[in-house]
Design a protein around this motif. Sequence first.
Motif, mmCIF file in Angstrom:
data_model
loop_
_atom_site.group_PDB
_atom_site.id
_atom_site.type_symbol
_atom_site.label_atom_id
_atom_site.label_comp_id
_atom_site.label_asym_id
_atom_site.label_seq_id
_atom_site.Cartn_x
_atom_site.Cartn_y
_atom_site.Cartn_z
ATOM 1 N N ILE A 258 1.120 -1.365 -0.156
ATOM 2 C CA ILE A 258 0.337 0.255 0.168
ATOM 3 C C ILE A 258 0.889 0.968 -0.200
ATOM 4 C CG2 ILE A 258 -1.630 1.167 1.402
ATOM 5 C CD1 ILE A 258 -3.171 -1.030 2.554
ATOM 6 N N THR A 259 1.771 1.007 1.157
ATOM 7 C CA THR A 259 2.679 2.589 1.102
ATOM 8 C C THR A 259 3.297 2.142 -0.442
ATOM 9 O OG1 THR A 259 4.325 1.035 2.559
ATOM 10 C CG2 THR A 259 2.617 2.153 3.249
ATOM 11 N N GLY A 260 3.794 1.664 -0.851
ATOM 12 C CA GLY A 260 5.115 1.663 -1.669
ATOM 13 C C GLY A 260 6.074 1.248 -1.583
ATOM 14 N N VAL A 261 6.389 1.570 -0.732
ATOM 15 C CA VAL A 261 7.676 1.245 0.684
ATOM 16 C C VAL A 261 8.545 0.222 0.786
ATOM 17 C CG1 VAL A 261 9.798 2.443 1.926
ATOM 18 C CG2 VAL A 261 7.725 3.525 1.432
ATOM 19 N N PRO A 262 9.474 -0.295 0.155
ATOM 20 C CA PRO A 262 9.925 -1.754 0.138
ATOM 21 C C PRO A 262 10.753 -1.658 2.760
ATOM 22 C CG PRO A 262 10.623 -0.802 -0.651
ATOM 23 C CD PRO A 262 10.456 -0.327 -0.661
ATOM 24 N N ASN A 263 9.839 -2.600 3.389
ATOM 25 C CA ASN A 263 9.475 -2.456 4.422
ATOM 26 C C ASN A 263 9.543 -1.558 5.486
ATOM 27 O OD1 ASN A 263 11.665 -5.172 4.474
ATOM 28 N ND2 ASN A 263 12.722 -3.921 3.601
ATOM 29 N N ALA A 264 8.153 -1.058 4.993
ATOM 30 C CA ALA A 264 7.329 0.074 5.449
ATOM 31 C C ALA A 264 6.301 -0.267 7.258
ATOM 32 C CB ALA A 264 6.482 0.732 4.692
ATOM 33 N N ALA A 265 6.712 -2.287 6.902
ATOM 34 C CA ALA A 265 6.000 -2.564 7.849
ATOM 35 C C ALA A 265 6.580 -1.965 9.148
ATOM 36 C CB ALA A 265 5.321 -3.373 7.241
ATOM 37 N N ALA A 266 8.290 -1.827 8.917
ATOM 38 C CA ALA A 266 8.649 -2.597 10.093
ATOM 39 C C ALA A 266 9.011 -1.049 11.078
ATOM 40 C CB ALA A 266 10.304 -2.687 9.389
ATOM 41 N N PRO A 267 8.634 -0.828 10.603
ATOM 42 C CA PRO A 267 9.081 1.223 11.987
ATOM 43 C C PRO A 267 7.029 0.544 12.124
ATOM 44 C CG PRO A 267 8.819 2.413 9.252
ATOM 45 C CD PRO A 267 9.518 0.250 9.669
ATOM 46 N N LEU A 268 6.376 0.743 11.258
ATOM 47 C CA LEU A 268 5.035 0.657 11.712
ATOM 48 C C LEU A 268 4.910 -0.707 12.590
ATOM 49 C CD1 LEU A 268 2.233 0.954 12.155
ATOM 50 C CD2 LEU A 268 1.624 -0.702 10.168
ATOM 51 N N VAL A 269 5.689 -1.564 13.046
ATOM 52 C CA VAL A 269 5.734 -2.886 13.853
ATOM 53 C C VAL A 269 6.590 -2.038 15.068
ATOM 54 C CG1 VAL A 269 6.457 -5.179 14.599
ATOM 55 C CG2 VAL A 269 4.557 -4.564 12.432
ATOM 56 N N PHE A 270 7.720 -1.818 15.293
ATOM 57 C CA PHE A 270 8.482 -1.222 16.185
ATOM 58 C C PHE A 270 7.500 -0.227 16.606
ATOM 59 C CE2 PHE A 270 12.916 -2.625 13.583
ATOM 60 C CZ PHE A 270 12.572 -4.069 14.048
ATOM 61 N N SER A 271 7.188 0.758 16.018
ATOM 62 C CA SER A 271 6.475 1.397 17.209
ATOM 63 C C SER A 271 5.245 1.268 17.839
ATOM 64 C CB SER A 271 5.687 2.518 15.994
ATOM 65 O OG SER A 271 6.789 3.383 14.883
ATOM 66 N N LEU A 272 4.670 -0.003 17.625
ATOM 67 C CA LEU A 272 3.378 -0.364 18.181
ATOM 68 C C LEU A 272 4.006 -0.979 19.288
ATOM 69 C CD1 LEU A 272 1.269 -1.344 15.550
ATOM 70 C CD2 LEU A 272 0.481 0.300 17.065
ATOM 71 N N ASN B 208 11.028 6.064 13.491
ATOM 72 C CA ASN B 208 10.508 6.660 11.973
ATOM 73 C C ASN B 208 11.216 7.172 11.036
ATOM 74 O OD1 ASN B 208 7.468 5.657 11.823
ATOM 75 N ND2 ASN B 208 7.589 5.762 13.705
ATOM 76 N N THR B 209 12.014 8.649 12.176
ATOM 77 C CA THR B 209 12.901 9.230 11.756
ATOM 78 C C THR B 209 14.320 8.441 11.368
ATOM 79 O OG1 THR B 209 12.694 11.217 13.101
ATOM 80 C CG2 THR B 209 14.442 11.179 11.547
ATOM 81 N N LEU B 210 14.537 7.287 11.994
ATOM 82 C CA LEU B 210 15.625 6.585 11.521
ATOM 83 C C LEU B 210 15.206 5.578 10.008
ATOM 84 C CD1 LEU B 210 17.124 5.467 14.747
ATOM 85 C CD2 LEU B 210 18.323 6.650 13.569
ATOM 86 N N PHE B 211 14.271 5.232 9.874
ATOM 87 C CA PHE B 211 14.138 4.573 9.351
ATOM 88 C C PHE B 211 14.138 5.514 7.939
ATOM 89 C CE2 PHE B 211 10.517 2.970 6.034
ATOM 90 C CZ PHE B 211 11.212 1.414 5.790
ATOM 91 N N GLU C 168 12.734 -6.602 0.535
ATOM 92 C CA GLU C 168 11.908 -6.409 1.307
ATOM 93 C C GLU C 168 12.022 -7.853 2.300
ATOM 94 O OE1 GLU C 168 7.053 -6.733 1.759
ATOM 95 O OE2 GLU C 168 8.145 -8.137 0.541
ATOM 96 N N ARG C 169 12.300 -7.596 3.370
ATOM 97 C CA ARG C 169 12.277 -8.534 4.167
ATOM 98 C C ARG C 169 11.595 -8.585 5.432
ATOM 99 N NH1 ARG C 169 15.969 -10.839 1.816
ATOM 100 N NH2 ARG C 169 16.514 -13.150 3.839
ATOM 101 N N PRO D 237 23.190 0.746 7.589
ATOM 102 C CA PRO D 237 23.408 2.635 8.715
ATOM 103 C C PRO D 237 22.084 3.732 8.828
ATOM 104 C CG PRO D 237 25.047 2.929 6.814
ATOM 105 C CD PRO D 237 24.940 1.384 6.380
ATOM 106 N N TYR D 238 21.635 3.690 10.166
ATOM 107 C CA TYR D 238 20.341 4.195 9.819
ATOM 108 C C TYR D 238 19.500 3.342 10.397
ATOM 109 C CZ TYR D 238 22.354 8.682 9.260
ATOM 110 O OH TYR D 238 23.686 9.837 8.689
ATOM 111 N N ILE D 239 19.474 1.815 9.599
ATOM 112 C CA ILE D 239 18.813 1.116 10.081
ATOM 113 C C ILE D 239 19.082 0.281 10.601
ATOM 114 C CG2 ILE D 239 17.739 -1.610 9.012
ATOM 115 C CD1 ILE D 239 16.417 1.405 7.371
ATOM 116 N N ARG D 240 20.337 0.366 10.683
ATOM 117 C CA ARG D 240 21.284 -0.588 11.782
ATOM 118 C C ARG D 240 20.919 0.240 13.557
ATOM 119 N NH1 ARG D 240 26.730 0.048 11.113
ATOM 120 N NH2 ARG D 240 26.375 2.558 11.256
#
Length: 400
Positions: free
Chosen positions: A64-78, A122-125, A133-134, A146-149
């Motif tokens: 939906i977002t068109g961004v690979p791994n956009a779900a990662a910061p969402l899950v980490f945030s939740l 979210n800023t680091l992502f 996508e992983r 970098p930053y994702i780490r």
Amino acid sequence: MNDSNGLGFYLPGAVLLLATVLKLPALCRNPRDELLRSVCVLLALATAVFACTAIPTLIAVNRITGVPNAAAPLVFSLLTAFSGANIVLILHWSSTPEEAARARRRSRLCTLATLAVIAAVNTLFLLGDAPEERLRDLDTYYATTPYIREMILLYIAAHTTAAVTMTVLCRRWAREVHGGLRAGLALIAAGYVLNLLYDVAKLTAIGARWAGRDWSVLSIQLAPALASVSALLIATGFVLPLISQHVTSRWRMWRRYRMLRPLHQELRTATRHSIGLSAGSWTPIEIRLTQRESDIHDGILAVNPYLHPGVREQALRTELDAGRAPDEAQAVADAAALASAVVAWEKARSAAQRSAPPTADMVLTSPNSPQGLVRMSLALAKSGTVRSFRQSAILESSSL
């Protein structure tokens, strides 16, 4: 552990969603109840966590977002928000009325820290680059990016801090309480100890990746297994005190209802306004107990004109002389006076007596409290003194 169809996550999420919906009316009636509000927030976040960590949801968010791994910061945030909500709930749950202001201050501080971590994640992502996508091994795959780490390490650090905080809070509070609440807190603490092991597994896998080794099995298989058992223990820990309190309350009411039976039976003929239970055997114990106590009080009022203080005083002296404790002696004396009064009342009724004796002041003291009623009822069933006074009243009545 995270199956491709997501049922293992969607089903618990549906149960939590139902629990959230059932709590909303109470929150609407009491919007300023901080404990209730914390419970509703926790349930809503838990629902979101289960819904958003399922593989199909991860795929959908990325598409939906068109961004690979956009779900990662969402899950980490939740997950970060859920950890913070757990701490807030424990702070409000364990605080006394005198500590409410301090609990509110600590809750605000916890909320601000949680929001800061979520903003940083979210800023680091956004600053990082994670083009592939992983869905299961993002932690180790991007452990050197970098930053994702930093995003991954920040989430794990926040998760570890929350786990340590919850373990300490639960163990500290558990030393002050007993019963189901203590058992629940022990389960919550055990769940957060497993959360710490989850973090250790994640960090170990990441560390191995930095060293050029592949220990991703710790992150992909061991860590999710620990998280699943942890979630089960924590959920059970939160639910157990509520269930325990409910069951204990019902058991006490049923026990009181049963112990009041001799007193209710003694007054059954004098109770004139008792109504049938519309739900029959399905009638809740609260209604059963209320009606039984109401019937008892109505019966006492009916026979009150036939209660004689002298009978009560004589029975009281007999019990006290026998070494009975004052509360028990008063209960036996009240029961003896009542038994004698019931005999006199039945005699007057059978004789079709048109006018009752003048209504006397209330002679009995036991009916003034629920515990007194129970003691009085037990005395009617077990006391030899009560049987003696009842028999004397019967003999006197038959000789008239």
